[in-house]
Enzyme design. Structure first.
Site, short mmCIF file in Angstrom:
data_model
loop_
_atom_site.label_atom_id
_atom_site.label_comp_id
_atom_site.label_asym_id
_atom_site.label_seq_id
_atom_site.Cartn_x
_atom_site.Cartn_y
_atom_site.Cartn_z
N GLY A 12 31.77 18.19 -38.10
CA GLY A 12 31.78 17.25 -38.90
C GLY A 12 30.46 17.34 -39.70
O GLY A 12 30.94 17.37 -41.11
N ASP A 34 30.15 28.87 -34.26
CA ASP A 34 30.81 27.63 -33.46
C ASP A 34 31.39 28.17 -32.08
O ASP A 34 31.55 29.44 -32.16
CB ASP A 34 31.65 26.81 -34.37
CG ASP A 34 31.64 25.24 -33.75
OD1 ASP A 34 32.01 25.00 -32.62
OD2 ASP A 34 31.39 24.53 -34.70
N ARG A 81 27.55 10.46 -31.11
CA ARG A 81 27.55 9.20 -30.50
C ARG A 81 28.93 8.53 -30.92
O ARG A 81 29.71 8.68 -31.75
CB ARG A 81 26.29 8.33 -31.13
CG ARG A 81 25.24 8.46 -30.52
CD ARG A 81 24.46 7.21 -30.82
NE ARG A 81 23.92 7.09 -32.45
CZ ARG A 81 23.15 6.01 -32.57
NH1 ARG A 81 23.28 5.02 -31.90
NH2 ARG A 81 22.83 6.02 -33.83
N ARG A 87 21.23 7.76 -29.13
CA ARG A 87 21.01 9.08 -29.26
C ARG A 87 20.62 9.80 -27.81
O ARG A 87 20.94 10.86 -27.65
CB ARG A 87 20.11 9.51 -30.10
CG ARG A 87 20.52 8.99 -31.90
CD ARG A 87 19.48 9.39 -32.58
NE ARG A 87 20.01 8.87 -33.92
CZ ARG A 87 19.98 7.62 -34.50
NH1 ARG A 87 19.39 6.65 -33.77
NH2 ARG A 87 19.92 7.42 -35.79
N ILE A 117 19.20 19.74 -35.89
CA ILE A 117 19.74 18.20 -36.37
C ILE A 117 20.44 17.73 -35.14
O ILE A 117 20.58 16.43 -35.15
CB ILE A 117 20.90 18.82 -37.22
CG1 ILE A 117 20.47 19.27 -38.61
CG2 ILE A 117 21.81 17.52 -37.60
CD1 ILE A 117 21.59 19.91 -39.67
N ASP A 150 16.82 10.15 -42.86
CA ASP A 150 16.06 8.81 -42.61
C ASP A 150 15.47 8.61 -44.00
O ASP A 150 15.50 7.53 -44.58
CB ASP A 150 15.08 8.74 -41.57
CG ASP A 150 15.69 9.01 -40.38
OD1 ASP A 150 16.70 8.19 -39.98
OD2 ASP A 150 15.08 9.54 -39.62
N ARG A 153 18.16 7.55 -46.60
CA ARG A 153 18.79 6.34 -46.62
C ARG A 153 17.73 5.43 -46.93
O ARG A 153 18.06 4.43 -47.88
CB ARG A 153 18.94 5.90 -45.04
CG ARG A 153 20.13 6.74 -44.31
CD ARG A 153 20.26 6.17 -42.95
NE ARG A 153 21.59 6.56 -42.41
CZ ARG A 153 21.63 7.28 -41.25
NH1 ARG A 153 20.51 7.50 -40.33
NH2 ARG A 153 22.91 7.83 -40.85
N HIS A 177 13.12 10.30 -34.35
CA HIS A 177 14.65 9.86 -35.23
C HIS A 177 15.49 9.19 -34.34
O HIS A 177 16.42 9.88 -33.90
CB HIS A 177 15.15 11.29 -35.71
CG HIS A 177 16.65 11.22 -36.09
ND1 HIS A 177 16.95 10.28 -37.34
CD2 HIS A 177 17.79 11.30 -35.70
CE1 HIS A 177 18.16 10.49 -37.49
NE2 HIS A 177 18.68 10.82 -36.59
P1 NAD Z 1 31.17 17.48 -34.27
O1 NAD Z 1 31.57 17.00 -32.89
O2 NAD Z 1 31.91 16.98 -35.42
O3 NAD Z 1 30.44 18.79 -34.58
C1 NAD Z 1 29.77 19.43 -33.57
C2 NAD Z 1 30.25 20.97 -33.53
O4 NAD Z 1 29.39 21.61 -32.54
C3 NAD Z 1 31.80 21.14 -33.19
O5 NAD Z 1 32.50 21.98 -34.21
C4 NAD Z 1 31.49 21.94 -31.73
O6 NAD Z 1 32.63 22.73 -31.78
C5 NAD Z 1 30.31 22.54 -31.93
N1 NAD Z 1 29.67 23.05 -30.68
C6 NAD Z 1 29.68 22.41 -29.46
N2 NAD Z 1 29.07 23.14 -28.68
C7 NAD Z 1 28.57 24.37 -29.13
C8 NAD Z 1 27.80 25.49 -28.68
N3 NAD Z 1 27.41 25.66 -27.57
N4 NAD Z 1 27.65 26.40 -29.98
C9 NAD Z 1 28.00 26.04 -31.15
N5 NAD Z 1 28.84 25.11 -31.65
C10 NAD Z 1 29.17 24.30 -30.61
O7 NAD Z 1 29.74 16.65 -34.30
P2 NAD Z 1 28.75 16.18 -35.59
O8 NAD Z 1 29.13 14.90 -36.35
O9 NAD Z 1 28.77 17.44 -36.60
O10 NAD Z 1 27.50 15.83 -35.06
C11 NAD Z 1 26.51 17.19 -34.53
C12 NAD Z 1 25.29 16.63 -34.03
O11 NAD Z 1 24.47 16.06 -35.06
C13 NAD Z 1 25.27 15.46 -33.04
O12 NAD Z 1 24.50 15.55 -31.91
C14 NAD Z 1 24.62 14.22 -33.85
O13 NAD Z 1 24.40 13.22 -33.01
C15 NAD Z 1 23.85 15.05 -34.61
N6 NAD Z 1 23.44 14.24 -35.91
C16 NAD Z 1 22.10 14.39 -36.11
C17 NAD Z 1 21.76 13.62 -37.42
C18 NAD Z 1 20.23 13.57 -37.65
O14 NAD Z 1 19.95 13.04 -38.52
N7 NAD Z 1 19.44 14.77 -37.27
C19 NAD Z 1 22.39 12.86 -38.27
C20 NAD Z 1 23.84 12.94 -37.84
C21 NAD Z 1 24.24 13.58 -36.60
C1 LMR Z 2 21.97 9.42 -37.55
O1 LMR Z 2 20.81 8.84 -38.18
O2 LMR Z 2 22.98 9.07 -38.59
C2 LMR Z 2 22.20 10.39 -36.60
O3 LMR Z 2 21.08 10.62 -35.96
C3 LMR Z 2 23.70 10.18 -35.87
C4 LMR Z 2 23.36 9.13 -34.96
O4 LMR Z 2 23.85 9.03 -33.93
O5 LMR Z 2 23.15 7.93 -35.44
#
Ligand code: NAD
Ligand code: LMR
Length: 329
Positions: A12, A34, A81, A87, A117, A150, A153, A177
């Protein structure tokens, strides 16, 4: 030549992030990794008429070729999540994913700037640091927790409140975070003196729990992806501009404070001695962190937020560090 690898590129966040990176003329090779679907994503992106080469790599057996020689590695791999989760609830699955990707980076791209991330960022960044230490290639100036969402936002929410274009509102956010560990320093934002204490507390809470707002609205279909892709691209491109194109850029990011000894001392005078990782304003340059800039003055309210954040952050850091200590690498 700038090679950027996105790990989790079919996800995503990974897909729109890769799209935004494909737009940059600074990147020469965009490598998409991936465990599923990257050949399709790479074929699709490769038709865009910008100069970077795009390659897709799928599964562990192609991880080495994906990551080898990368200048920047961005990691949004792992599970997001669902409503009702913290988290930290993601740790069980994501800690191992991040450890294994960090291991590959330590072996095949030890000098890469690592942009993490995957949540929980408060713990996944110490995991990457510990893996790099175990491989004898650790440089705290090159490992970053991406907390830019953050900041993005805060610019939006505060801009709306004080009637300014959000792109002109820069708010320092320090700490970590997750929820109460996210510490927006609104008192330092020009124009925020027009806000009442009630408004400040409300918008602080909205910034701290902005992620929950999206998780709730998506109703089981994940967490922030598009705004995170925007924020992740901004951060990765800031690193690239600073490291390879001579620009001095300041971003807040979650780092090990050892990245700048003097900056660490100054920061610890404000936050106390027991916390080794903190999101701080950082001047980026050729080596990553060039210096940690001062946190600046805090209002009494902000000071009280610090007190609430400390225990949670310390626990998150220890959890990440212990996870690698207990792992066979
Ligand atoms: P998602 O499920 O849509 O995508 C995650 C991807 O990771 C998938 O395509 C999956 O196949 C891949 N994946 C899983 N295991 C893997 C591996 N071993 N090697 C490589 N790829 C692998 O999830 P998303 O919405 O993209 O979120 C991903 C992460 O980012 C989550 O942990 C989420 O909490 C985090 N996130 C962080 C922030 C931030 O501010 N830092 C913000 C949003 C989301
Ligand atoms: C965010 O801040 O949007 C990310 O860390 C994803 C989450 O789990 O809230």
């Amino acid at each position: 030549m700038v090679k950027v690898t996105v790990c989790g590129a079919a996800g995503g966040i990974g897909q729109p992030l890769s799209l935004l990176l494909k737009e940059s003329p600074r990147i020469t090779h965009l490598s998409l990794y991936d465990i599923v679907n990257t050949p399709g994503v790479a074929a699709d992106l490769s038709h865009i008429n910008t100069k970077s080469k795009v390659t897709g790599h799928v599964g562990n057996e192609q991880l080495k070729e994906a990551i080898e020689g990368s200048d920047v590695v961005v990691i949004p791999a792992g599970v997001p999540r669902k409503p009702g989760m913290t988290r930290d609830d993601l740790f069980k699955i994501n800690a191992g994913i991040v450890r294994d990707l960090a291991t590959a980076a330590a072996k095949y791209a030890p000098k890469a700037f690592m942009c993490i991330i995957s949540n929980p960022v408060n713990s996944t960044v110490p995991i990457v640091a510990e893996v790099f230490k175990k491989h004898g290639v650790y440089d705290p100036r090159r490992i970053f927790g991406v907390t830019t969402l953050d900041i993005v936002r805060a610019s939006t929410f505060v801009g709306e409140l004080i009637g300014k274009d959000p792109k002109d509102v820069r708010c320092k956010i320090v700490g970590g975070h997750s929820g109460l560990t996210i510490l927006p320093l609104l008192s330092q934002v020009p124009g925020s003196d027009t806000l009442s204490q009630e408004q400040i507390e409300k918008v602080t809470n909205r910034i701290q729990f902005g992620g929950d707002e999206v998780v709730k609205a998506k109703n089981g279909a994940g967490s922030a992806t598009l705004s995170m892709a925007y924020a992740g691209a901004r951060f990765a491109l800031s690193i690239i501009e600073a490291a390879f194109f001579g620009k001095s850029i300041v971003e807040c990011t979650y780092v090990q404070l050892d990245a700048d000894k003097q900056g660490a001392q100054d920061t610890k005078r404000v936050i106390g001695n027991g916390i080794d990782y903190f999101s701080v304003p950082v001047e980026l340059g050729p080596n990553g962190v060039e210096s940690i800039l001062p946190i600046g003055s805090l209002s009494a309210y902000e000071q009280s937020l610090f007190t609430k954040a400390t225990a949670e952050l310390k626990g998150n850091i220890a959890k990440g560090t212990n996870f690698v200590a207990d792992s066979k690498l």
